[in-house]
Scaffold this active site. Sequence first.
Site, mmCIF file in Angstrom:
data_model
loop_
_atom_site.group_PDB
_atom_site.id
_atom_site.type_symbol
_atom_site.label_atom_id
_atom_site.label_comp_id
_atom_site.label_asym_id
_atom_site.label_seq_id
_atom_site.Cartn_x
_atom_site.Cartn_y
_atom_site.Cartn_z
ATOM 1 N N GLU A 184 35.335 38.278 43.112
ATOM 2 C CA GLU A 184 35.263 37.863 41.706
ATOM 3 C C GLU A 184 34.909 36.393 41.534
ATOM 4 O O GLU A 184 34.380 36.009 40.503
ATOM 5 C CB GLU A 184 36.594 38.176 41.010
ATOM 6 N N ASP A 208 37.001 42.534 44.092
ATOM 7 C CA ASP A 208 37.727 41.420 44.706
ATOM 8 C C ASP A 208 36.796 40.252 45.048
ATOM 9 O O ASP A 208 37.256 39.167 45.375
ATOM 10 C CB ASP A 208 38.459 41.908 45.963
ATOM 11 N N ARG A 242 32.659 34.474 42.875
ATOM 12 C CA ARG A 242 31.230 34.217 42.694
ATOM 13 C C ARG A 242 30.760 34.680 41.314
ATOM 14 O O ARG A 242 29.784 34.143 40.778
ATOM 15 C CB ARG A 242 30.444 34.922 43.817
ATOM 16 N N LYS A 257 36.593 26.849 40.847
ATOM 17 C CA LYS A 257 37.050 28.228 40.627
ATOM 18 C C LYS A 257 38.494 28.217 40.123
ATOM 19 O O LYS A 257 39.382 27.679 40.766
ATOM 20 C CB LYS A 257 36.951 29.022 41.935
ATOM 21 N N LYS A 274 44.033 44.219 46.364
ATOM 22 C CA LYS A 274 44.387 43.640 47.658
ATOM 23 C C LYS A 274 45.645 44.327 48.202
ATOM 24 O O LYS A 274 46.462 44.806 47.427
ATOM 25 C CB LYS A 274 44.688 42.141 47.500
ATOM 26 N N ASP A 281 44.472 30.764 44.000
ATOM 27 C CA ASP A 281 43.038 31.008 43.830
ATOM 28 C C ASP A 281 42.422 30.136 42.727
ATOM 29 O O ASP A 281 41.239 30.261 42.424
ATOM 30 C CB ASP A 281 42.796 32.499 43.550
ATOM 31 N N ASP A 297 44.664 36.301 41.732
ATOM 32 C CA ASP A 297 43.642 37.244 42.201
ATOM 33 C C ASP A 297 44.308 38.432 42.900
ATOM 34 O O ASP A 297 44.618 38.378 44.083
ATOM 35 C CB ASP A 297 42.685 36.529 43.169
HETATM 36 N N1 BES Z 1 40.256 34.530 46.623
HETATM 37 C C1 BES Z 1 39.699 35.403 47.593
HETATM 38 C C2 BES Z 1 39.400 34.700 48.913
HETATM 39 C C3 BES Z 1 40.582 34.369 49.783
HETATM 40 C C4 BES Z 1 41.285 35.366 50.439
HETATM 41 C C5 BES Z 1 40.919 33.067 49.998
HETATM 42 C C6 BES Z 1 42.336 35.031 51.269
HETATM 43 C C7 BES Z 1 41.962 32.718 50.829
HETATM 44 C C8 BES Z 1 42.682 33.707 51.466
HETATM 45 C C9 BES Z 1 38.389 35.991 47.081
HETATM 46 O O1 BES Z 1 38.344 36.256 45.728
HETATM 47 C C10 BES Z 1 38.217 37.310 47.772
HETATM 48 O O2 BES Z 1 39.001 38.177 47.542
HETATM 49 N N2 BES Z 1 37.196 37.395 48.604
HETATM 50 C C11 BES Z 1 36.939 38.571 49.347
HETATM 51 C C12 BES Z 1 35.452 38.810 49.343
HETATM 52 C C13 BES Z 1 35.055 40.156 49.894
HETATM 53 C C14 BES Z 1 35.526 41.244 48.980
HETATM 54 C C15 BES Z 1 33.549 40.166 50.037
HETATM 55 C C16 BES Z 1 37.464 38.364 50.764
HETATM 56 O O3 BES Z 1 37.348 37.253 51.290
HETATM 57 O O4 BES Z 1 38.025 39.304 51.308
HETATM 58 ZN ZN ZN Z 2 39.536 35.097 44.546
HETATM 59 MN MN MN Z 3 39.129 38.179 45.254
#
Ligand code: BES
Ligand code: ZN
Ligand code: MN
Length: 494
Positions: A352, A350, A354, A268, A280, A291, A273
């Site tokens: 994104e 968010d 996947r 990835k 966020k 990210d 992000d």
């Molecule tokens: N890059 C983030 C995941 C992340 C967040 C990794 C904080 C490390 C620390 C990912 O893109 C994301 O935002 N995931 C969301 C998914 C949710 C919207 C289903 C998450 O984990 O909040």
């Molecule tokens: Zn992300």
């Molecule tokens: Mn995200």
Amino acid sequence: MEFHVSTAAAEKQRTACLMLPVYSKGAALPSATRRVDRAIGGLIAEIMDAGDMQGDAGNTLLLPVAEGLPCKRILLVGCGPKADFSRKNYLTAVRAAFAAWRKTKLATAASYLTTESPRGTDPYRRTRLAAECWYDGAYRFTTMKSGDADEATSQQELTLCVSDRQAAPARKGLKHGIGIGEGIDLAKDLGNLPGNVCTPSHLAQVARRIAKSNAKITLEVLGEAEMRKLKMGAMLSVTAGTSEPAKFLVLRYKGSAASKAPVVLVGKGITFDAGGISLKPPPQMDEMKYDMCGAATVLGVFQALARLTPTGNVVGIIPSCENLPSGTATKPGDIVTSMSGKTIEILNTDAEGRLILCDALTYAKRFKPSAMIDIATLTGACLIALGRHRTGLLGNSDQLANRLLTAGDRASDEAWRLPLGDAYDAQLRSNFADMANIGGREAGTITAACFLARFVDETPWVHLDIAGTAWRQGARKGATGRPIPLLMEYLLNH
Ligand code: BES
Ligand code: ZN
Ligand code: MN
């Protein structure tokens, strides 16, 4: 740093800093330490008896040497209880020894910690881990600081000492440790670079440099026009909110005949992000420069492959873009068609990672891989489930999953498996498209992997969620280079 393996006796070692192991609780001196002790009239035994040094794992004591030995200083290094010399205590001792050495002006060192036998190690492992420890402790990120922030260090030459019988595996372990150490350094640099510098184009440049360094590696870079031609609708929906060009990198390492099915690594590469329209919250949002650590892992692995040139074929795929909000950004409720033809209702912009990974996994099928491994800072939920100690591992193949779990244990870069399954997969149901891109708050790491699994079919596949392990917070804030040791362990023994 110059590294060597030596089989010379400790009392004959010509070095500035002679690192010698000692154990706690009145245990007898290890043989290398005992020989040196004899040469200097029992000073070490006296120090241990007097309790000037406890010998606990990570204790160090620097001694001047007046005469009788060709070294300048002795560094006693505590290894903990002898009866219980674990790999963990070995790593603690090696790290402490190198840290103590770095505080001196001594240019050369020879370590006899590698002559001891902590549980679960062999000579190969001990030198490999020692080399990786050296890189990890010596790493500094100073490229973005003005002036000469680079503290001048005196350390130039490190010799790892083993018995004659152990020399061959020790040399191999050292070589591997150096290759992996360099790969980790690169991944750390890329992770720590800010989003305004480490863009998708920057990742492409770094990939090009690696490809140029070794004839076994080739690179192809796809731009957005090519992605449109390939109908990568999921990937393109993520980059829709930014003016920074997206890139899709395909690295190929050829260490065996073309007929041998490759291992495909997918990393990835979200270089920042912000969450998109599902923005966020501000606290710690800066950390979303990390990210792209899955992409950095793939580039670090290729750097190590370029160095070590093992047998086997490896393909590295890096879908890379930013995830920003704007008037052109994807909106919650939008439905996109992925490269596979499956439609996705984007309920949260968010989620994104996947979306770029699913098109990359579909693209990966053209290589007819023997195994596919994706590496991604995918879910905050993984951090809640496993903390920062273990990488989340999920997949459709018990054999591949077990191999990678074992590789992680051997490399001291541990992972832990979480389940997949229809009950979790059902959380992705959508009234309007083939699937939604989120599965609700519960089991977030698992539903994210279920989403990816829908794009994989029969190929043995493992997903590594490195949201907890790719970087550290606090005083030692920075990228870790994980899970490069795990992946290299797997690829070197494949
Ligand atoms: N890059 C983030 C995941 C992340 C967040 C990794 C904080 C490390 C620390 C990912 O893109 C994301 O935002 N995931 C969301 C998914 C949710 C919207 C289903 C998450 O984990 O909040
Ligand atoms: Zn992300
Ligand atoms: Mn995200």
